[in-house]
Design a protein around this motif. Structure first.
Motif, short mmCIF file in Angstrom:
data_model
loop_
_atom_site.label_atom_id
_atom_site.label_comp_id
_atom_site.label_asym_id
_atom_site.label_seq_id
_atom_site.Cartn_x
_atom_site.Cartn_y
_atom_site.Cartn_z
N ASN A 1 -30.33 -57.97 -2.82
CA ASN A 1 -30.57 -57.26 -1.57
C ASN A 1 -30.22 -55.78 -1.61
OD1 ASN A 1 -31.24 -59.74 -0.05
ND2 ASN A 1 -29.14 -60.25 -0.59
N GLY A 2 -29.58 -55.35 -2.68
CA GLY A 2 -29.24 -53.95 -2.84
C GLY A 2 -29.49 -53.54 -4.27
N GLU A 3 -28.86 -52.47 -4.70
CA GLU A 3 -29.05 -52.06 -6.08
C GLU A 3 -27.88 -51.22 -6.56
OE1 GLU A 3 -31.56 -47.94 -6.16
OE2 GLU A 3 -32.73 -49.76 -5.92
N ILE A 4 -27.68 -51.24 -7.86
CA ILE A 4 -26.72 -50.37 -8.52
C ILE A 4 -27.53 -49.29 -9.22
CG2 ILE A 4 -24.97 -50.25 -10.35
CD1 ILE A 4 -24.35 -53.21 -9.66
N PRO A 5 -27.22 -48.02 -9.01
CA PRO A 5 -28.03 -46.94 -9.59
C PRO A 5 -28.20 -47.11 -11.10
CG PRO A 5 -26.43 -46.05 -8.06
CD PRO A 5 -26.08 -47.49 -8.25
N THR A 6 -29.42 -46.91 -11.56
CA THR A 6 -29.69 -47.08 -12.99
C THR A 6 -28.87 -46.11 -13.84
OG1 THR A 6 -31.59 -45.61 -12.79
CG2 THR A 6 -32.00 -47.96 -12.57
N ASP A 7 -28.65 -44.88 -13.33
CA ASP A 7 -27.91 -43.91 -14.13
C ASP A 7 -26.41 -44.19 -14.15
OD1 ASP A 7 -27.44 -43.26 -11.51
OD2 ASP A 7 -27.88 -41.12 -11.72
N ASN A 21 -24.27 -55.20 1.57
CA ASN A 21 -25.26 -54.19 2.00
C ASN A 21 -26.66 -54.74 1.80
OD1 ASN A 21 -26.16 -51.41 2.72
ND2 ASN A 21 -26.99 -51.47 0.64
N LEU A 22 -27.55 -54.38 2.71
CA LEU A 22 -28.98 -54.64 2.55
C LEU A 22 -29.68 -53.31 2.34
CD1 LEU A 22 -29.68 -57.19 5.46
CD2 LEU A 22 -28.98 -57.68 3.11
N SER A 23 -30.48 -53.22 1.30
CA SER A 23 -31.14 -51.94 1.01
C SER A 23 -32.33 -51.68 1.92
CB SER A 23 -31.59 -51.89 -0.45
OG SER A 23 -32.55 -52.89 -0.72
N ALA A 24 -32.72 -52.69 2.70
CA ALA A 24 -33.80 -52.51 3.67
C ALA A 24 -33.53 -53.43 4.85
CB ALA A 24 -35.16 -52.84 3.05
N GLU A 25 -33.95 -52.99 6.02
CA GLU A 25 -33.76 -53.79 7.22
C GLU A 25 -34.82 -54.88 7.27
OE1 GLU A 25 -32.24 -52.90 11.63
OE2 GLU A 25 -33.74 -51.53 10.86
N PRO A 26 -34.44 -56.13 7.45
CA PRO A 26 -35.43 -57.20 7.53
C PRO A 26 -36.41 -56.92 8.67
CG PRO A 26 -33.25 -58.12 7.28
CD PRO A 26 -33.06 -56.65 7.53
N PRO A 27 -37.72 -57.01 8.42
CA PRO A 27 -38.69 -56.75 9.48
C PRO A 27 -38.65 -57.79 10.59
CG PRO A 27 -39.71 -56.58 7.30
CD PRO A 27 -38.36 -57.21 7.12
N THR A 28 -38.17 -59.01 10.28
CA THR A 28 -38.13 -60.07 11.28
C THR A 28 -37.12 -61.13 10.88
OG1 THR A 28 -39.46 -61.77 12.42
CG2 THR A 28 -39.97 -61.35 10.11
N PHE A 29 -36.61 -61.86 11.88
CA PHE A 29 -35.79 -63.03 11.64
C PHE A 29 -36.49 -64.29 12.14
CE2 PHE A 29 -31.78 -60.25 11.63
CZ PHE A 29 -31.77 -60.22 10.24
N GLY A 33 -28.64 -46.56 -3.57
CA GLY A 33 -27.82 -47.28 -4.54
C GLY A 33 -26.51 -46.57 -4.80
N ALA A 34 -26.52 -45.24 -4.78
CA ALA A 34 -25.30 -44.47 -5.01
C ALA A 34 -24.28 -44.75 -3.90
CB ALA A 34 -25.62 -42.98 -5.07
N THR A 35 -24.76 -44.80 -2.66
CA THR A 35 -23.88 -45.10 -1.53
C THR A 35 -23.33 -46.52 -1.64
OG1 THR A 35 -25.09 -43.59 -0.07
CG2 THR A 35 -23.75 -45.30 0.99
N GLU A 36 -24.18 -47.44 -2.03
CA GLU A 36 -23.75 -48.84 -2.16
C GLU A 36 -22.67 -48.98 -3.23
OE1 GLU A 36 -25.66 -53.26 -3.06
OE2 GLU A 36 -26.90 -51.64 -2.27
N LEU A 37 -22.87 -48.36 -4.38
CA LEU A 37 -21.88 -48.45 -5.45
C LEU A 37 -20.58 -47.77 -5.05
CD1 LEU A 37 -21.05 -49.27 -8.28
CD2 LEU A 37 -22.14 -47.19 -9.15
#
Length: 554
Positions: free
Chosen positions: A281-287, A50-58, A262-266
Motif C-alpha cells: 500500500n506504500g513504497e520505500i524510495p528506490t534510491d 500509510n496508504l500511498s493513495a486514497e481508496p476511491p470507494t469502500f 515514499g520519502a515521507t513514508e520512510l
C-alpha cells in the motif's frame, strides 16, 4: 560529446541518495524506534500505517484496487478467510459441504456472526450483495462482476439474458444456510469467496447511494469498523465489538495516513510515526534501498511475490491501434537495467504476464510454461516501428503520453523507460502523473495511450491473470477484444482437465503478449516492506497482499 542517458543519471542519484541516507543514521544492524515507543505500542495496541493513495470507494461491489482491498479486509469478512499459508479457513461460514461433482456448495453460517450495529449476518445478506454485483442496473457497473460468472446463471443475469434472479445458483435456504451452484467444477472457488467482491453487504445500503463514504452509515461485519475518514489526510478503523472472533483481535485501532511520497513514508517509519512501511500500500524510495538493506536489514521483509508490474496500451488509441508499433515499444527497453539501477529490490524481468509462484498443473505455471513470448531487440524494434508507421501512413509518430499514478517509484520508472524509447527508437514520450482516482477513471474510460499497471492475483490460479482481458470483463481497460482469446478462456473455465486448462492459458498468453502485444511486461514484483521488531501477526501472502487483522504488538 556522447549523450549521457537518464538511466546513468539515475544511477548517480542512487549513489548520492545512499550517502545522504547514511548521515546521522543508526549503526548497522540497529533498528528504528526506541524501547519506550515499543512499550507504548504494546500497551495501546494502535497500528500506524500509510496508504500511498486514497481508496476511491469502500463499496465491495465497486472496489478494484489494492488500497481498498487492504482496508476492506479490515472491515469485512467473507464466507471464508485466508490463513498464513493462503489456505481458506472458516470466516462467516463455520463449515461447508461440497458435492462429489464439485458443483454444489452448502455454507453453514455461524449464528454468532453480527454486523457492527448488532444485526445478525444472514445468508440473505450474501444473496443481496451478490445480486447487487450482478444486477446490470447497478451504477457504475461493478468491475468484478465477472468473478461471479462461476455461479450458474450469473452471466446470463448480468448480461440481461434474463431478469429473474431466481435462475442464478445462489439461494438462502434459511438464515444460516447458503447454497451455491456452479456451472463447472472450480477447485479455487472456495478461496475466491474470501475476495471482497464476495463480501456480504448490509441491506440498508439499498436506500442510500452514498453509504460507503460516511463512517456513520458504514455497517460492517469484519474485525474493524470505519470511525474516521478525512479526505486526503487520514483513515481510521477501530475494533468491532460485535465481531464474532473479537477475542482474537488484539489491535484496538489502525490509523492510516495518506501520502504518495515514499520519502515521507520512510522518514515517518524511521522516526517511529509508522509501524509498517512499503508494499503493497506504500513504497520505500528506490534510491534509499541500499541504505535500507544495510541499516534496517532486521526489519526488512524482501521476497518475491506472484504479482506483475507492466505498462498497458490502449489498443483503440493511435498510434497503439497498430500491433507492430506496440511490439516496437515493448522490445526496445532494458528490463534488467530497470530492476538493477532503478527499483533495486531484486525483481525479475518479465517476458510474460503470469508471474512465478502461481500454480500450474503439477508445479508452478511459469516453470511448466516459460515466459519467452518476446525478446528485447533494439534493431528489430526499429524495424517494427518503421513497418507499423508505414502501415498507418505516418511520416512521424503522433504525440505519445505515458500516464502513471503519483508515486516516486512510478515516476523514476516512467522517466527511465521514456529515456530508453528516446535512445533506442528516437521517439519522444511525454510522462504524466495523475492522482489515483483520476488515473483509474482515465484507464476505465480508455482516456489514455500508455498507462502504468500492476496486477496481483485474486486467487492462486492463472485464470485470475487471463479472465480480466476477455471482452466481457469489467477490468478490461485496454479495449482488447479477440474472439479466439475469449474462446480459450471460456474453455479453461469449463474444463475439468487441469493440463488442458494450462495449455489454453499458454495459447491465450501467446495471443495477449506475443501476437497482439496488448501489454508490455516489465518485471515480476518483489514485496518490500519494513515492520517494527515488536509488530507480530502481519500476514503477507503469496501475491503480496497484506492482512493486518490479526496483527499485534508484543
Amino acid at each position: 560529446m556522447r549523450r549521457k542517458t537518464l538511466l546513468t543519471l539515475l544511477t548517480l542519484l542512487l549513489v548520492a541518495g545512499t550517502v545522504l541516507a547514511g548521515c546521522g543514521s543508526k549503526k548497522e544492524g540497529e533498528g528504528s524506534g526506541s524501547s519506550k515507543e515499543n512499550t507504548a505500542a504494546a500497551k495501546e495496541q494502535v497500528l500506524h500505517i500509510n496508504l500511498s493513495a486514497e481508496p476511491p470507494t469502500f463499496d465491495p461491489a465497486q472496489a478494484q484496487d489494492s488500497q481498498a482491498h487492504t482496508v476492506l479486509n479490515m472491515m469485512y469478512e467473507g464466507l471464508v478467510r485466508l490463513d498464513e499459508n493462503s489456505k481458506p479457513i472458516p470466516g462467516v461460514a463455520e463449515k461447508w459441504e461440497i458435492s462429489s461433482d464439485g458443483l454444489k456448495y452448502v455454507f453453514h453460517l455461524r449464528k454468532d456472526a453480527k454486523w457492527s450495529n448488532g444485526d445478525p449476518v444472514t445468508a440473505k445478506d450474501f444473496v443481496f450483495a451478490w445480486q447487487r454485483v450482478l444486477d446490470p442496473n447497478t451504477t457504475p457497473a461493478p468491475p468484478y462482476a465477472y468473478q461471479l460468472y462461476y455461479i450458474k446463471g450469473a452471466e446470463d443475469f448480468n448480461g440481461k439474458k434474463t431478469t429473474d434472479f431466481s435462475t442464478v445458483g445462489v439461494k438462502a435456504t434459511d438464515d444460516n444456510t447458503l447454497e451455491v451452484t456452479l456451472n463447472n467444477p472450480t477447485p479455487y472457488f472456495l478461496g475466491l469467496t474470501s475476495f471482497y467482491t464476495f463480501y456480504p453487504v448490509h441491506q440498508s445500503v439499498k436506500d442510500n447511494a452514498k453509504w460507503s463514504a460516511d463512517p456513520k452509515t458504514m455497517i460492517t461485519n469484519g474485525p474493524f469498523t470505519l470511525t474516521t475518514w478525512t479526505t486526503g489526510q487520514k483513515i481510521e478503523v477501530s475494533k468491532n465489538a460485535n465481531y464474532w472472533d473479537n477475542k482474537d483481535i488484539k489491535l484496538n485501532k489502525i490509523t492510516m495516513s495518506l501520502s504518495n511520497s515514499g520519502a515521507t513514508e520512510l522518514s515517518s517509519y524511521r522516526s517511529g510515526q509508522l509501524d509498517f512501511a512499503g508494499m503493497p500500500n506504500g513504497e520505500i524510495p528506490t534510491d534509499q534501498m541500499p541504505a535500507v538493506k544495510k541499516e534496517l536489514k532486521d526489519e526488512l521483509d524482501l521476497k518475491a511475490v506472484g504479482s506483475i508490474y507492466y505498462y498497458q496500451f490502449n489498443v483503440t488509441a493511435k498510434p497503439f491501434d497498430n500491433a507492430k508499433i506496440r511490439k516496437a515499444f515493448t522490445m526496445s527497453i532494458n528490463r534488467q537495467d530497470i530492476v538493477d539501477k532503478v527499483t533495486q529490490s531484486e525483481e525479475k524481468p518479465a517476458f510474460g504476464f503470469v508471474p512465478p509462484g502461481i500454480a500450474g498443473a503439477k508445479d508452478e505455471f511459469r516453470t511448466e510454461h516459460k515466459d519467452d513470448f518476446f525478446t528485447e531487440n533494439m534493431d528489430e524494434a526499429k524495424k517494427m516501428l518503421q513497418e507499423g508507421m508505414q502501415e498507418e501512413g505516418y511520416t512521424t509518430l503522433p504525440p505519445v503520453t505515458l500516464i502513471y499514478n503519483s508515486s516516486d517509484k512510478h515516476k523514476k520508472i516512467a522517466l527511465a523507460v521514456a529515456d530508453m524509447w528516446k535512445t533506442n527508437l528516437g521517439v519522444d514520450v511525454k510522462t504524466e502523473n495523475q492522482e489515483w482516482g483520476v488515473f483509474l477513471k482515465n484507464r476505465r474510460s480508455l482516456n489514455y495511450q500508455i498507462a502504468r499497471a500492476g496486477w496481483s492475483p485474486d486467487y492462486n490460479d492463472p485464470m485470475t491473470f487471463f479472465d480480466l482481458w476477455t471482452s466481457k470483463s469489467g477490468n478490461n481497460d485496454v479495449g482488447f477484444k479477440n474472439p479466439d482469446y475469449d474462446a480459450l478462456i471460456k474453455d479453461a473455465y469449463s474444463s475439468a482437465d487441469n493440463n488442458k486448462r494450462m495449455e489454453d492459458f499458454t495459447k491465450a498468453e501467446n495471443i495477449l503478449i506475443k501476437d497482439q502485444q496488448v501489454l508490455m511486461p516489465i518485471y515480476y514484483y518483489t514485496n518490500v516492506a519494513l515492520l517494527k521488531p515488536n509488530l507480530k501477526g502481519v500476514l503477507i501472502d503469496y501475491a503480496g497482499g497484506v492482512d493486518f487483522t490479526r496483527a499485534y504488538f508484543e
